[in-house]
Write a protein that holds these residues in place. Structure first.
Motif, PDB file in Angstrom:
ATOM      1  N   MET A 162      52.420  17.268  33.899  1.00 14.85           N
ATOM      2  CA  MET A 162      52.334  18.528  33.144  1.00 14.85           C
ATOM      3  C   MET A 162      53.717  18.973  32.693  1.00 14.85           C
ATOM      4  N   GLU A 188      54.979  19.343  28.934  1.00 12.88           N
ATOM      5  CA  GLU A 188      55.231  20.697  28.447  1.00 12.88           C
ATOM      6  C   GLU A 188      56.531  20.793  27.645  1.00 12.88           C
ATOM      7  N   PHE A 209      49.234  13.070  29.585  1.00  8.05           N
ATOM      8  CA  PHE A 209      48.693  14.218  28.867  1.00  8.05           C
ATOM      9  C   PHE A 209      49.236  14.215  27.458  1.00  8.05           C
ATOM     10  N   ARG A 210      48.523  14.844  26.578  1.00  9.18           N
ATOM     11  CA  ARG A 210      49.098  14.953  25.245  1.00  9.18           C
ATOM     12  C   ARG A 210      50.311  15.868  25.331  1.00  9.18           C
ATOM     13  N   GLN A 235      53.130  18.550  24.300  1.00 12.29           N
ATOM     14  CA  GLN A 235      53.015  19.827  23.583  1.00 12.29           C
ATOM     15  C   GLN A 235      54.069  19.942  22.481  1.00 12.29           C
ATOM     16  N   ASN A 240      52.246  29.835  28.174  1.00 11.32           N
ATOM     17  CA  ASN A 240      52.966  28.650  27.735  1.00 11.32           C
ATOM     18  C   ASN A 240      54.023  28.962  26.677  1.00 11.32           C
ATOM     19  N   ALA A 298      44.201  31.106  28.909  1.00  6.60           N
ATOM     20  CA  ALA A 298      45.454  30.536  28.407  1.00  6.60           C
ATOM     21  C   ALA A 298      46.339  31.654  27.853  1.00  6.60           C
ATOM     22  N   VAL A 341      50.735  25.390  32.305  1.00  9.41           N
ATOM     23  CA  VAL A 341      50.491  24.213  31.483  1.00  9.41           C
ATOM     24  C   VAL A 341      48.990  23.883  31.444  1.00  9.41           C
ATOM     25  N   GLY A 342      48.354  24.008  32.604  1.00  9.87           N
ATOM     26  CA  GLY A 342      46.949  23.595  32.703  1.00  9.87           C
ATOM     27  C   GLY A 342      46.020  24.413  31.828  1.00  9.87           C
ATOM     28  N   SER A 357      46.683  25.895  29.062  1.00 10.01           N
ATOM     29  CA  SER A 357      46.817  25.603  27.628  1.00 10.01           C
ATOM     30  C   SER A 357      46.329  24.187  27.323  1.00 10.01           C
ATOM     31  N   MET A 358      46.405  23.282  28.291  1.00  4.83           N
ATOM     32  CA  MET A 358      45.821  21.956  28.078  1.00  4.83           C
ATOM     33  C   MET A 358      44.292  22.021  28.042  1.00  4.83           C
ATOM     34  N   GLN A 412      43.334  23.204  24.695  1.00  4.74           N
ATOM     35  CA  GLN A 412      43.423  22.158  23.673  1.00  4.74           C
ATOM     36  C   GLN A 412      42.259  21.185  23.773  1.00  4.74           C
ATOM     37  N   THR A 413      41.888  20.860  25.009  1.00  5.71           N
ATOM     38  CA  THR A 413      40.797  19.900  25.181  1.00  5.71           C
ATOM     39  C   THR A 413      39.475  20.505  24.709  1.00  5.71           C
ATOM     40  N   LYS A 426      39.454  20.466  21.056  1.00  6.67           N
ATOM     41  CA  LYS A 426      39.250  19.108  20.549  1.00  6.67           C
ATOM     42  C   LYS A 426      37.754  18.767  20.566  1.00  6.67           C
ATOM     43  N   ASP A 473      37.633  13.044  27.733  1.00  2.00           N
ATOM     44  CA  ASP A 473      38.041  14.453  27.768  1.00  2.00           C
ATOM     45  C   ASP A 473      37.309  15.231  28.855  1.00  2.00           C
ATOM     46  N   GLU A 495      39.073  14.491  31.894  1.00  2.00           N
ATOM     47  CA  GLU A 495      40.341  15.210  31.954  1.00  2.00           C
ATOM     48  C   GLU A 495      40.121  16.676  32.326  1.00  2.00           C
ATOM     49  N   ALA A 519      44.807  11.999  20.901  1.00  2.00           N
ATOM     50  CA  ALA A 519      44.970  13.448  20.896  1.00  2.00           C
ATOM     51  C   ALA A 519      45.656  13.907  19.625  1.00  2.00           C
TER      52      ALA A 519
END
Ligand SMILES: Cc1cc2nc3c(=O)[nH]c(=O)nc-3n(C[C@H](O)[C@H](O)[C@H](O)COP(=O)(O)O)c2cc1C
Ligand code: SF4
Ligand code: SF4
Ligand code: FES
Ligand code: FES
Lengths: 243, 608
Positions: A88, A92, A122-123, A125, A171, B498, B510-511, B513-514, B517-518, B521, B531, B534, B581
């Motif tokens: 992460m 980030e 992870f993708r 940011q 974030n 988020a 971070v989690g 906002s991920m 995004q997922t 998506k 996904d 994930e 992604a």
């Protein structure tokens, strides 16, 4: 059982007031950590130091040590969590380790190796975080900031200068500099400041010494981060050399 | 309720900030702990916090300039750049969505030639969304310069657009826009009480603080803010904790989407709330109390100050309360400024101290180390009301209401798909099905109990009971009929978390906002089985390693809907197992926008 607890099968003595992390490090037992620094009050933000205590997950750097605790740290389940947290942090920010002059001295990178994090997973940011190169001697590369607040704490508590602060939330949280212009050159930071020494990653860099120590000979090249635990045992702040 | 005409809180004519800065600092006695309150006033006066004002405050309070930015940028209702003379924020809870808020926002944007999130070139206005404003039973709602407007319709939005275009001061807008209904549909112990103000306090004069505490303990009263901690034990621990001073804090931050019962209590039962705080002060030995009011409820400030003043005039607050030597207690109201996390007790205390609302490391807990590190009894608005009733009735009579493990009544905020949204008070133990029947809900697919951080239950669980032993709730009850898409419900909640993450700890910062995004998506039709895996991984990390309840519950909406309504997700997945992604076509969106193109040639062909 008085004033001892169990950590992965080892008996760890502690003094009242110590946290699990502090007692463990003092007893030569390593627990991974990033935002914890032996000279500062535990912060509890990175969560790399997560352990399992009597079946519950807790941050060991802030958890008060108690007699009889059963602490599990080096187990698959917990290391898997730590790997995700490291991923992460990599995702980030913008961490291009091969071109980073902190490479080899970076705690995040060293933890990544130690925990066997091989792919980001992870993708990314790709945040937009412009550099601050305004200061003649110091470069700030915010791309690598992991928001551990160590520089904020060092500058405020040890240097008495409050050069750094955190702004935003979630974030979009980011590091800022205490000047009307927002630029480092307009602060009273000095190379001898504690704030110059504490960044675990490659944000706060002294200019022109860049790669003087070759990659390959650096701190975590010699031995893994887990083997350097002793140096992380609690000690009084060693700041104020410039006074 | 119309913006009041208090010269500092007044909206228009815009105040003269330079003349008022001095006054603002003086009003808050230049105390650092009041920094947030000063920034809120500056923001209300000028529409944002101008740099010279920040410099002045920093110099006067002798704090680093960066601290002003640090604090202000934590709160979504404060701004460091101009955001328009008119700041329009559409409430964006799922219930507002279901009532068409996004269409209305688009309509306003079209009418005023503006994009959401942008400030108009002439500096006249900005339009954006904001987290649930607590008007779910009368939405869609918005805030204009911090004041709530309810029951938006296409026509009302059109009128508002005109008023803004004509630069009509908000104070001169039609009063009925600002009407906030109580919508009390079912009363009970609290809402139907016939106590005279001060009555229970007078009666308590004859009993000792210890007796107050033992009565509350025997009544089995548990906190109504969500965690359900036994109130008597909390008060006792606070009383027994050593400190230079003890404090009482009322949590009126009410930020959990879908919850609005504290708003109605503050509107209709303010005396009961303050009476409860005063009784608590007597019990724990506090001389000072705070009510932390969410910024979105700022319109209630005048009313609440009025009630406080009346109580002071009646010797129910201030020095020597009811003539009793040494019984001194007064209450100050602090405003929040758009941060859900400030409902978490230790974050609230940080905010009360004028800082960023970041949850503290616990232990130590607020009962021993709260406001200014002193013993602090912090309770929800409703808990203080319940405490008054428990003391009035006696422990045994109070315990007779509700169930064995959940004494007393509970206020439920009902919104969503039903004929009669509003406030319902029930003894604990009422079934979900009963509430649905009473509020006129038909063909119901699911109910979100206790807001996004609570749980989503389906039809087969409607016989479950509201109470600590089965379905604990802070009060939100959002109803979704079978036309609703529960994936979109969960996605809205994920966006909420988020947006509201304080950003202190890695997993949540971070989690969340991920996760967002997922979910986006998947919503865009690019999701794969990978996904979903994930999401499950993120959920696990959030739940086990987050610093506070926000991060730990942020995945609940997804977990519950994935468990009970998995087809809502799977129907959106591509059959592929993996989808990059990085969306190549999406990356061109900005270029398309800049060139004004959206034809087929401006899109990359999707490779299937
Ligand atoms: C993210 C988060 C948000 C919260 N928001 C609120 C709130 O808006 N109002 C509230 O009373 N309690 C809220 N709480 C619970 C408080 O931390 C605390 O438990 C409660 O105010 C204590 O009062 P009580 O014992 O009367 O329930 C929240 C907790 C968390 C973790
Ligand atoms: S600059 Fe370095 S020390 Fe400061 S918050 Fe960022 S990572 Fe931590
Ligand atoms: S869980 Fe989220 S809200 Fe809570 S401390 Fe961590 S970042 Fe902040
Ligand atoms: S080392 Fe414990 S949270 Fe960072
Ligand atoms: S290797 Fe450069 S920040 Fe870690």
């Amino acid at each position: 059982m008085t004033n001892t607890f169990q950590l992965d099968g080892a008996t760890v003595p502690f003094e009242p007031g110590q946290t699990v992390m502090q007692a463990a490090l003092a007893a030569d037992q390593y627990i991974p950590h990033l935002c914890y620094h032996p000279e500062f009050k535990p912060h509890g933000s990175c969560k790399l130091c997560t352990v399992k205590v009597n079946g519950r997950t807790m941050a060991s750097c802030t958890m008060p040590a108690e007699a009889g605790l059963e602490v599990e740290s080096d187990i698959d389940e917990i290391n898997a969590l730590r790997r995700t947290l490291v991923k992460m942090l990599f995702a980030e920010g913008n961490h291009f380790c091969p071109s980073c002059e902190k490479s080899g001295n970076c705690m995040l990178q060293a933890l990544g190796y130690d925990l066997e994090v091989h792919a980001a997973g992870f993708r990314h940011q790709y945040p937009d975080r412009p550099l601050d190169a305004s200061h003649p001697d110091i470069l700030l590369d915010f791309n690598r900031c992991i928001l551990c607040e160590l520089c904020v704490r060092a500058s405020g508590e040890v240097d008495g200068k409050n050069v750094f602060a955190l702004a935003g939330r979630g974030n979009s949280k980011h590091l800022i500099v205490n000047a009307e212009s927002g630029q480092l050159k307009d602060t009273n930071i000095a190379l001898t400041d504690k704030a110059m020494q504490v960044c675990p990653v490659g944000v706060i860099l002294k200019k022109r010494v860049g790669f003087s120590q070759p990659i390959g000979d650096r701190r975590y090249d010699e031995s893994p981060i887990s083997a350097q635990a002793l140096q992380d045992a609690p000690r009084p702040p060693s700041g104020a050399e410039h006074d | 309720m119309l913006p009041d005409t208090n010269p500092i809180y007044g909206e228009s004519p815009r105040c003269d900030l330079h003349a008022d800065l001095h006054e603002i600092v003086a009003k808050y006695s230049g105390e650092k702990t009041n920094l947030l309150q000063m920034l809120i006033e500056i923001n209300a006066c000028a529409g944002y916090i101008p740099k010279d004002a920040a410099i002045y405050i920093a110099a006067t309070l002798d704090i680093p300039l960066a601290r002003i930015e640090s604090v202000a940028s934590f709160y979504s209702l404060l701004h460091l750049q101009p955001v328009g003379e008119y700041r329009v924020l559409f409430s964006d809870n799922i219930t507002d969505r279901m009532l068409g808020n996004l269409d209305l926002m688009e309509q306003m944007c079209r009418q005023l030639w503006l994009q959401p999130g942008k400030v108009s070139e002439d500096g006249l206005l900005s339009i954006n969304t904001t987290s649930c404003t607590g008007m779910c039973d009368q939405g869609p709602a918005l805030l204009v310069n911090g004041y709530a407007i309810t029951k938006l319709s296409s026509q009302r939005v059109q009128e508002i657009g005109q008023l803004i275009r004509n630069r009509t001061p908000v104070a001169e807008w039609p009063a009925d826009y600002f009407n906030v209904e109580d919508n009390i549909r079912r009363g009970g112990l609290i809402l139907d009480n016939t106590l005279a103000y001060g009555e229970v306090l007078q009666a308590a004069k004859a009993i000792t603080p210890e007796t107050i505490i033992s009565t509350i303990k025997d009544s089995n009263l548990r906190g109504r803010g969500g965690a359900g901690f036994p109130t008597g034990i909390k008060w006792e621990a606070c009383r027994n904790a050593e400190g230079d001073a003890h404090y009482v804090v009322c949590n009126a931050d009410e930020g959990e989407p879908g919850t609005f019962k504290d708003r109605v209590l503050l509107t209709t039962q303010a005396d009961l709330v303050f009476e409860g705080m005063t009784l608590c002060a007597r019990a724990v030995g506090a001389k000072k109390g705070f009510l932390y009011l969410r910024g979105e409820y700022r319109y209630l400030l005048g009313h609440l100050q009025g009630v406080l003043q009346r109580r002071r005039n009646s010797e129910l607050l201030g020095e020597s309360i009811m003539g009793e030597q040494g019984f001194d207690f007064d209450i100050e109201i602090h405003l929040g400024a758009g941060a859900y996390i400030c409902g978490e007790e230790s974050a609230l205390i940080e905010s009360l101290e004028g800082k960023r609302g970041v949850p503290r490391n616990r232990p130590p807990f607020p009962v021993t180390h709260g406001y200014l590190q002193q013993p602090t009894a912090l309770d929800n608005v409703e808990t203080f009301c319940q405490a008054v009733m428990a003391l009035h009735m006696g422990a045994e009579a109070y315990r007779a209401i509700g169930t064995e493990k959940s004494s007393g009544s509970k206020l439920i905020s009902v919104s969503g798909d039903c004929a009669y949204p509003g406030i319902y008070e029930y003894p604990f133990g009422v079934t979900v099905r009963q509430v649905l029947e009473d509020c006129g809900a038909v063909n119901i697919q699911a109910v979100q109990i206790s807001g996004p951080s609570g749980i989503c239950i389906g039809e087969h669980e409607f016989n479950r009971k509201l109470g600590f032993e089965d379905l604990p709730t802070a009060g939100a009850f959002m109803v979704f009929d079978d036309s609703r898409d529960l994936f979109e419900v969960a996605r809205n909640f994920v966006h909420f978390f988020a947006h509201e993450s304080c950003g202190f700890c890695t997993p949540c910062r971070v989690g969340t906002s991920m996760l967002k995004q997922t979910m986006d998506k998947i919503a865009a039709g690019h999701g794969t089985k990978h996904d979903l895996a994930e999401i499950e991984n993120l959920d696990h990390v959030l739940q086990t390693t987050s610093h506070c309840g926000l991060g730990r519950t942020a995945c609940n909406p997804v977990l519950h809907t994935l468990k009970h309504f998995r087809p809502a997700y799977e129907s959106r997945l591509k059959s592929l197992d993996f989808e990059p992604a990085f969306d190549l076509d999406g990356a061109l969106a900005r270029a398309r926008q800049m060139t004004g193109r959206d034809d087929a040639g401006a899109h990359l062909k999707e490779s299937e």
